[in-house]
Design an enzyme around this catalytic site. Structure first.
Site, mmCIF file in Angstrom:
data_model
loop_
_atom_site.group_PDB
_atom_site.id
_atom_site.type_symbol
_atom_site.label_atom_id
_atom_site.label_comp_id
_atom_site.label_asym_id
_atom_site.label_seq_id
_atom_site.Cartn_x
_atom_site.Cartn_y
_atom_site.Cartn_z
ATOM 1 N N ASN A 12 0.841 -1.202 -0.179
ATOM 2 C CA ASN A 12 0.092 0.493 0.405
ATOM 3 C C ASN A 12 0.776 0.998 0.573
ATOM 4 O OD1 ASN A 12 -2.230 1.724 0.103
ATOM 5 N ND2 ASN A 12 -2.421 1.153 2.473
ATOM 6 N N LYS A 14 0.762 3.824 0.108
ATOM 7 C CA LYS A 14 0.035 5.401 0.051
ATOM 8 C C LYS A 14 -0.192 6.539 -0.550
ATOM 9 C CE LYS A 14 -0.380 3.046 4.687
ATOM 10 N NZ LYS A 14 0.198 3.305 6.595
ATOM 11 N N HIS A 98 -9.869 1.160 5.256
ATOM 12 C CA HIS A 98 -8.427 1.391 5.921
ATOM 13 C C HIS A 98 -8.374 2.063 6.945
ATOM 14 C CE1 HIS A 98 -4.192 2.392 6.666
ATOM 15 N NE2 HIS A 98 -3.886 1.350 6.128
ATOM 16 N N GLU A 100 -6.296 4.650 8.185
ATOM 17 C CA GLU A 100 -6.379 6.417 7.583
ATOM 18 C C GLU A 100 -8.078 6.393 7.269
ATOM 19 O OE1 GLU A 100 -2.961 5.690 5.413
ATOM 20 O OE2 GLU A 100 -2.115 4.784 7.474
ATOM 21 N N GLU A 170 -4.702 -5.370 10.744
ATOM 22 C CA GLU A 170 -4.334 -3.459 10.766
ATOM 23 C C GLU A 170 -4.380 -3.478 11.902
ATOM 24 O OE1 GLU A 170 -2.247 -2.479 6.611
ATOM 25 O OE2 GLU A 170 -3.661 -1.663 7.425
ATOM 26 N N GLY A 176 2.778 2.240 11.222
ATOM 27 C CA GLY A 176 3.699 3.575 10.517
ATOM 28 C C GLY A 176 4.608 4.012 12.102
ATOM 29 N N SER A 216 3.390 -1.896 10.015
ATOM 30 C CA SER A 216 4.951 -2.207 9.970
ATOM 31 C C SER A 216 5.377 -3.491 9.968
ATOM 32 C CB SER A 216 5.822 -2.269 11.754
ATOM 33 O OG SER A 216 5.609 -0.740 11.874
ATOM 34 N N GLY A 238 4.673 1.136 4.816
ATOM 35 C CA GLY A 238 6.020 2.060 4.825
ATOM 36 C C GLY A 238 7.937 0.602 3.671
#
Ligand code: 13P
Length: 254
Positions: A12, A14, A98, A100, A170, A176, A216, A238
């Site tokens: 992903n 992002k 998600h 976020e 998640e 993150g 992570s 990430g």
């Protein structure tokens, strides 16, 4: 690794990467994972790079995903993207709900289930994200939160649609932050979600359902996480922005 379910590892990206950067990254990933046949590998660039990345992965073992879509068909929805528009770029998967988006765009389970239904309507496979916050975990609410999110986000799906749906667990506190769920925490949450899918649909569907872990994930923890009995892949943030780390995660999961 001997698992009944095929692993699915998705990156992903992002809100990262210009078109030129996206092409660099995807070409690097292509090289890194060229020999991998055992795992479904998905890249989810931002909308603006879908067209070019789609062309770059033709005839490769990479598949394309989007990070969101609107729950409606075409029409007067300024700034939104419809499932049919994603299909134009051979998108196969779409990340929905998600954390976020749940936090920043206030997406609800009800909205996410509408999006999941619209995705299936266009033959896109939704990756439906669920996960608790740190306060919820500390308050002993993890299972309650997962129960509500899974029930709500998958509401209205037929059994056949559930067969084509992926769930991503998640934990919000692991996204993150560099903090990964321990193997025991991840396994426990995944087993809980699988049991719930069994109750909501049926045992065979639960046995076949693919549940990704996200939060992570990196080359150093991928092997342990992917080896857990109820973990069927990863949704990587990430570390998916670097071709070598993502390649290593994929290779370490086999
Ligand atoms: P990180 O891998 O950066 O923690 O992000 C996880 C994630 O949100 C994937 O969707």
């Amino acid at each position: 690794m001997d698992k009944e379910r095929r692993l699915i590892i998705a990156g992903n990206w992002k809100m990262n990467k210009t078109v030129a950067e996206a092409l660099d990254l995807v070409n690097g990933i292509k090289r890194e994972v060229a020999s991998v046949k055992e795992v479904d590998i998905v890249v989810c660039p931002p909308f603006t790079a879908l067209s070019e990345v789609s062309k770059a992965i033709l005839n490769s073992n990479l598949r394309l995903g989007a990070q969101n879509m609107n729950e409606n068909g075409y029409g007067a929805f300024t700034g939104e993207i419809a499932a049919g528009m994603l299909k134009e770029f051979s998108v196969r998967y779409v990340i929905l709900g998600h954390s976020e988006r749940r936090q920043c765009q206030k997406e609800t389970d009800q909205l996410i289930s509408k999006k999941a239904l619209a995705a299936h309507g266009a033959s896109l496979k939704p990756i439906v994200c669920v996960g608790e916050t740190l306060a919820e975990r500390d308050g002993g609410l993890t299972e309650k939160v997962l129960d509500t999110q899974v029930r709500g986000s998958l509401a209205g799906l037929s059994k056949a649609q559930m067969e084509e749906t992926i769930i991503a667990y998640e934990p919000v506190w692991a996204i993150g932050t560099g903090k990964t769920a321990t193997a025991a925490q991840a396994q426990e949450a995944h087993a809980f979600i699988r049991r719930l899918v069994g109750k909501l649909f049926d045992q065979n569907i639960a046995r076949r359902a693919r549940i990704q872990y996200g939060g992570s994930v990196k080359p150093s923890n991928a092997r342990e996480l992917m080896g857990l009995p109820d973990v069927d892949g990863a949704l990587v943030g990430g570390a998916s922005l670097d071709d070598r780390s993502f390649g290593e995660i994929v290779r370490n999961s086999i």
